[in-house]
Design an enzyme around this catalytic site. Structure first.
Site, short mmCIF file in Angstrom:
data_model
loop_
_atom_site.label_atom_id
_atom_site.label_comp_id
_atom_site.label_asym_id
_atom_site.label_seq_id
_atom_site.Cartn_x
_atom_site.Cartn_y
_atom_site.Cartn_z
N SER A 1 -63.84 8.08 -1.44
CA SER A 1 -63.50 9.41 -1.42
C SER A 1 -64.71 9.95 -2.34
O SER A 1 -64.88 10.56 -3.52
CB SER A 1 -62.47 9.79 -2.36
OG SER A 1 -62.41 9.17 -3.58
N HIS B 1 -57.32 6.26 -0.48
CA HIS B 1 -57.20 4.81 -0.82
C HIS B 1 -55.96 4.08 -0.25
O HIS B 1 -55.74 2.91 -0.58
CB HIS B 1 -57.42 4.64 -2.32
CG HIS B 1 -58.63 4.84 -2.77
ND1 HIS B 1 -58.87 5.27 -4.20
CD2 HIS B 1 -59.75 5.19 -2.37
CE1 HIS B 1 -60.17 5.52 -4.41
NE2 HIS B 1 -60.66 5.66 -3.02
N GLN C 1 -54.49 10.66 -5.26
CA GLN C 1 -55.21 9.34 -4.90
C GLN C 1 -55.01 8.41 -6.07
O GLN C 1 -54.62 7.04 -5.88
CB GLN C 1 -56.72 9.46 -5.07
CG GLN C 1 -57.38 8.14 -4.68
CD GLN C 1 -59.06 8.63 -4.74
OE1 GLN C 1 -59.60 9.25 -3.72
NE2 GLN C 1 -59.60 8.56 -5.82
N GLU C 2 -54.87 8.41 -7.30
CA GLU C 2 -54.69 7.32 -8.24
C GLU C 2 -53.78 7.83 -9.52
O GLU C 2 -53.72 8.96 -9.87
CB GLU C 2 -55.94 7.23 -9.07
CG GLU C 2 -57.10 6.71 -8.05
CD GLU C 2 -58.40 6.61 -8.61
OE1 GLU C 2 -58.41 6.45 -9.79
OE2 GLU C 2 -59.37 6.54 -7.91
N GLU D 1 -57.47 -0.07 -4.43
CA GLU D 1 -57.81 -0.47 -5.65
C GLU D 1 -56.92 -1.49 -6.37
O GLU D 1 -56.65 -1.44 -7.45
CB GLU D 1 -57.97 0.78 -6.51
CG GLU D 1 -59.26 1.49 -6.04
CD GLU D 1 -59.68 2.71 -7.07
OE1 GLU D 1 -59.01 2.97 -7.90
OE2 GLU D 1 -60.81 3.36 -6.73
N ASP E 1 -55.67 10.89 -11.14
CA ASP E 1 -56.88 11.43 -10.38
C ASP E 1 -56.31 11.77 -9.05
O ASP E 1 -56.24 11.22 -8.04
CB ASP E 1 -57.79 10.24 -10.18
CG ASP E 1 -58.86 10.72 -9.35
OD1 ASP E 1 -59.21 11.89 -9.15
OD2 ASP E 1 -59.89 9.94 -9.12
N GLU F 1 -58.19 13.96 -13.69
CA GLU F 1 -59.55 13.56 -12.85
C GLU F 1 -59.32 14.47 -11.61
O GLU F 1 -58.40 14.42 -10.93
CB GLU F 1 -59.86 12.38 -12.78
CG GLU F 1 -60.87 12.01 -12.07
CD GLU F 1 -61.36 10.65 -12.02
OE1 GLU F 1 -60.50 9.93 -12.87
OE2 GLU F 1 -62.17 10.14 -10.95
N ASP G 1 -65.14 14.21 -11.68
CA ASP G 1 -65.72 12.94 -11.24
C ASP G 1 -66.54 13.54 -9.72
O ASP G 1 -67.72 13.79 -9.80
CB ASP G 1 -64.83 11.93 -10.46
CG ASP G 1 -65.10 11.00 -9.40
OD1 ASP G 1 -66.31 10.80 -9.43
OD2 ASP G 1 -64.19 10.42 -8.84
N LYS H 1 -70.20 6.83 -12.87
CA LYS H 1 -70.22 5.87 -11.86
C LYS H 1 -71.62 5.59 -11.61
O LYS H 1 -72.30 6.56 -10.90
CB LYS H 1 -69.68 6.39 -10.68
CG LYS H 1 -68.14 6.32 -10.77
CD LYS H 1 -67.44 7.26 -9.35
CE LYS H 1 -65.98 6.95 -9.23
NZ LYS H 1 -65.66 7.92 -8.19
N HIS I 1 -65.25 2.04 -11.96
CA HIS I 1 -65.64 1.07 -10.67
C HIS I 1 -65.73 2.28 -9.43
O HIS I 1 -65.26 3.30 -9.69
CB HIS I 1 -64.46 0.07 -10.53
CG HIS I 1 -63.10 0.57 -10.20
ND1 HIS I 1 -62.05 0.08 -9.52
CD2 HIS I 1 -62.76 1.97 -10.15
CE1 HIS I 1 -61.23 0.81 -9.28
NE2 HIS I 1 -61.41 2.04 -9.83
N ARG I 2 -65.86 1.65 -8.43
CA ARG I 2 -65.61 2.37 -6.99
C ARG I 2 -64.54 1.78 -6.28
O ARG I 2 -64.11 0.81 -6.38
CB ARG I 2 -67.01 2.27 -6.06
CG ARG I 2 -68.04 2.97 -6.86
CD ARG I 2 -68.04 4.32 -7.27
NE ARG I 2 -67.48 5.51 -6.27
CZ ARG I 2 -68.02 6.53 -5.77
NH1 ARG I 2 -69.50 6.49 -6.07
NH2 ARG I 2 -67.73 7.18 -4.82
N SER I 3 -64.03 2.40 -5.40
CA SER I 3 -62.90 1.70 -4.39
C SER I 3 -63.44 0.48 -4.04
O SER I 3 -62.68 -0.39 -3.42
CB SER I 3 -62.19 3.03 -3.58
OG SER I 3 -63.12 3.59 -2.71
N LYS J 1 -61.88 2.82 -15.94
CA LYS J 1 -60.83 2.65 -14.85
C LYS J 1 -61.63 1.58 -14.10
O LYS J 1 -62.73 1.64 -13.60
CB LYS J 1 -60.66 4.05 -14.45
CG LYS J 1 -61.54 4.57 -13.49
CD LYS J 1 -60.93 5.77 -12.80
CE LYS J 1 -61.64 6.38 -11.60
NZ LYS J 1 -60.83 7.31 -11.05
P1 PGA Z 1 -63.99 6.29 -4.80
O1 PGA Z 1 -62.80 6.62 -5.57
O2 PGA Z 1 -64.67 5.01 -5.39
O3 PGA Z 1 -63.28 5.93 -3.16
O4 PGA Z 1 -65.05 7.62 -4.43
C1 PGA Z 1 -62.79 6.42 -6.81
C2 PGA Z 1 -62.65 8.02 -7.40
O5 PGA Z 1 -62.37 9.17 -6.95
O6 PGA Z 1 -62.43 8.02 -8.73
ZN ZN Z 2 -61.92 10.34 -8.59
#
Ligand code: PGA
Ligand code: ZN
Length: 431
Positions: free
Chosen positions: A44, A158, A166-167, A208, A246, A287, A314, A339, A367-369, A390
């Site tokens: 994403s 994800h 998403q999270e 993740e 998130d 987020e 983000d 990131k 991190h990243r996904s 995270k």
């Molecule tokens: P991504 O997701 O690594 O797929 O961008 C992580 C996030 O959105 O925080």
């Molecule tokens: Zn994010």
């Protein structure tokens, strides 16, 4: 001689946690030591991120990174071996100049970030310090063991379930030590898995490592998670376990409105919806609650909710020093996600952290996904002293690699403090 000399740079293609190609760099210094680093990859991604170089064509469905690898093994190698290097900044500046684009699209942010991270490791080794300590000294910040933010329930881009957010992360903010925080996270994750099984819901995992049950409403996810916290024997709220969301709102933003729970929300309606969630559940961090190109809603949302929750940009900021500076001026958020591969070099990442700190923003390293076993972000979280990391669920090798690195640092440096750094109003969360 206090300048670093490199004698070899070599990259090769490897696989990330989704089974897609990424690259690893091996950087050798004249004293005979070598360092490696691997590029992570997002799904994403923000529109303003530095750009990965992918091969296109038929191999690996066009996701190969052989062009980026070749750039490291030719022009980047030639550059790094051509002179001595007084600092990480000198390496990163030269890499940016060699690339010559604003978004690192010529050499590829994946190539540049891996070389930059390997170089940072080389400077740390050269100065006889662990990476986290070198980062702390580079920033002039006191080090701190971060609160791990475990992504226990996945949706959005994800996961294959119908959940828009998403999270859903749990943060053991009240744990006395990092090892305790890791234990709480693991126990709650497994309590959640048990509840899902008992309810006949899927315990399949998202990218993740969080569960991805077939639910669609954020409230259902929040009920399951708060129940899991209690089932595992912990209290919700700042003295126990808080929740970080998130939503990654880009994913459900279409032509000016947000499609959620079967209806359409404008930014103020969505903000009100979040306000309700914050009142009903122990949420302390939010987020990307709005889309990256909805800048007018961000200051409004932060004015309304920013004293009760951490509002993290983000996709909005993409770890970009200029975008964070602007976000601070506009009070568009009160926190930035960090990131390194979003901006492409370690130096720019550290600059963003400094700008955030000076502007009164908090920061969370991420991190990243799409991940590898590289643990750079764990050291970055400790060295920056930002107090938050995270790295996905407390499960799956590429996720626990970072948490295990935190445990290693905690074990070797028992005097390091653990926990959040509070920079904004404390009036938030419930208990
Ligand atoms: P991504 O997701 O690594 O797929 O961008 C992580 C996030 O959105 O925080
Ligand atoms: Zn994010």
């Amino acid at each position: 001689m206090n300048e670093l000399t490199f004698t070899d740079v070599h990259a090769f293609q490897i696989l990330d946690s989704r089974g897609y190609p990424t690259l690893r760099v091996r950087l050798t210094s004249s004293n005979g030591t070598w360092e490696t680093a691997s590029a992570p990859s997002g799904a994403s991604t923000g529109a303003h991120e530095a750009v990965e170089l992918r091969d296109s064509g038929s191999l690996y469905s066009g996701r190969g990174v052989e062009t980026a690898v070749a750039g490291i093994n030719t022009s980047i190698r030639e550059l790094l071996l051509s002179r001595t290097w007084p600092s990480q900044r000198s390496v990163d500046t030269a890499l940016c100049e060699l690339d010559g684009t604003a978004d690192k699209s010529r050499l590829g942010a994946n190539a540049v970030v891996a070389v930059s991270m390997a170089s940072a490791r080389a400077f740390a080794t050269f100065s006889g310090q662990e990476l986290h300590a070198w980062i702390g000294n580079s920033l002039g910040q006191p080090e701190r063991l971060p609160v791990p933010h475990f992504n226990v329930l996945n949706g959005g881009a994800h996961a294959a379930n119908p959940l828009a957010f998403q999270e859903f992360m749990i943060a053991p903010t009240g744990a006395p030590t990092l090892p305790e925080a890791i234990r709480w996270g693991s126990e709650i994750y497994h309590a959640l898995g048990l509840t899902l099984r008992q309810k006949g819901l899927s315990t399949g995992l998202g990218d993740e490592g969080g569960y991805a049950p077939e639910i669609s409403r954020p409230e259902e996810a929040l009920e399951l998670i708060t129940a899991a916290i209690t089932d595992a024997g912990y209290v919700t709220g700042p003295s126990g376990v808080t929740i970080a969301l998130d939503p990654a709102a880009n994913y459900f933003y279409h032509e000016g409105s947000y499609d959620l729970n079967g209806r359409s929300y404008n930014p103020s309606q969505l903000t009100k919806y979040y306000e309700g969630l914050i009142s009903d559940y122990p949420i302390r961090s939010l987020e990307d609650p709005l889309a990256e190109d909805d800048p007018y809603g961000w200051p409004e949302l932060t004015a309304l909710l920013g004293s009760r929750v951490q509002v993290v940009g983000d996709d909005l900021f993409v770890t970009n020093p200029d975008r964070v500076r602007k976000g601070i001026q506009e009070a568009a958020a009160n926190s930035v996600l960090i990131k390194p591969n979003q901006i492409g070099t370690v130096t720019e990442t550290l600059d963003t952290l400094t700008i955030a700190e000076q502007g009164g923003f908090t920061a969370m390293v991420s991190h990243r996904s799409g991940e590898t076993e590289d643990t750079f972000v764990a050291d970055l979280a400790v060295g920056s002293g930002c107090g938050q990391l995270k790295s996905g669920a407390p499960a799956r090798g590429e996720r626990v690699a970072k948490y295990n690195r935190l445990l290693e640092i905690a074990d070797a440096f028992p005097a390091l403090p653990y926990g959040l750094v509070e920079k904004f109003s404390k009036d938030r969360g419930t208990s």
